[in-house]
Design an enzyme around this catalytic site. Structure first.
Site, mmCIF file in Angstrom:
data_model
loop_
_atom_site.group_PDB
_atom_site.id
_atom_site.type_symbol
_atom_site.label_atom_id
_atom_site.label_comp_id
_atom_site.label_asym_id
_atom_site.label_seq_id
_atom_site.Cartn_x
_atom_site.Cartn_y
_atom_site.Cartn_z
ATOM 1 C CG HIS A 45 -46.320 -2.382 -9.813
ATOM 2 N ND1 HIS A 45 -46.297 -2.095 -8.459
ATOM 3 C CD2 HIS A 45 -47.529 -1.960 -10.260
ATOM 4 C CE1 HIS A 45 -47.439 -1.548 -8.110
ATOM 5 N NE2 HIS A 45 -48.203 -1.438 -9.185
ATOM 6 C CG HIS A 99 -49.755 -0.529 -14.166
ATOM 7 N ND1 HIS A 99 -50.772 -1.346 -13.708
ATOM 8 C CD2 HIS A 99 -49.292 0.120 -13.068
ATOM 9 C CE1 HIS A 99 -50.919 -1.180 -12.393
ATOM 10 N NE2 HIS A 99 -50.036 -0.291 -11.982
#
Ligand code: 5GP
Ligand code: ZN
Length: 140
Positions: A99, A101
């Site tokens: 993922h 940020h």
């Protein structure tokens, strides 16, 4: 993977404040934000690190993060964003589903640049730098 929190969010089995989704990616607010508007961009498929993603998935993650920057900044009246990925456990990754940020930044927030992390900076000779550059460029 049913034991992966981000797979469960992607499958709709866990709630999230999703701000964008398409066939390849979704983006949702971080549950424990570093700043208001902190958003995570996540591939729908389970890949632990970015290097394991197929090209189209990785491109979709980064393109979505890029598009989100200005939208997120406007939403929380931020002055900038920091983009970052803890890519692997040694880099501090806690959720093993890759993922990116997107963290809003504000003038005077005092956080500093990503360079402010406490890096044990190596002292590299020109030859060592040349060798590293060659190893990367040969394989990329
Ligand atoms: P990492 O350290 O793996 O790069 O970051 C994981 C991030 O995921 C953390 O910022 C954490 O707050 C966020 N997070 C962990 N579990 C959940 C969850 O169930 N929902 C949401 N929205 N964020 C989560
Ligand atoms: Zn997963």
């Amino acid at each position: 993977m049913t034991d992966c929190v981000f797979c469960r969010i992607a499958d709709g089995d866990l709630p999230s404040r999703t701000v964008y989704e398409d066939d390849r990616v979704l983006a949702f607010l971080d549950a424990n934000p570093l700043a208001e508007g902190h958003t995570l961009v996540v591939p729908r498929e389970h890949h632990e690190v970015v290097g394991e993603m197929p090209d189209e998935t990785r491109d979709a993650v980064f393109a979505t993060a890029g598009r989100l920057t200005s939208v997120v900044e406007s939403a929380v009246d931020a002055d900038a964003t920091s983009l970052g990925m803890n890519n692997g456990r040694a880099a501090g990754q806690e959720v093993p589903h890759a993922h990116l940020h997107v963290v809003p930044r504000f003038d005077g927030d005092g956080v500093g640049p990503l360079h402010a992390l406490e890096w044990p900076r190596p002292d590299l000779s020109d030859d060592e730098l040349d060798a590293i550059a060659e190893r990367i460029s040969d394989d990329v």
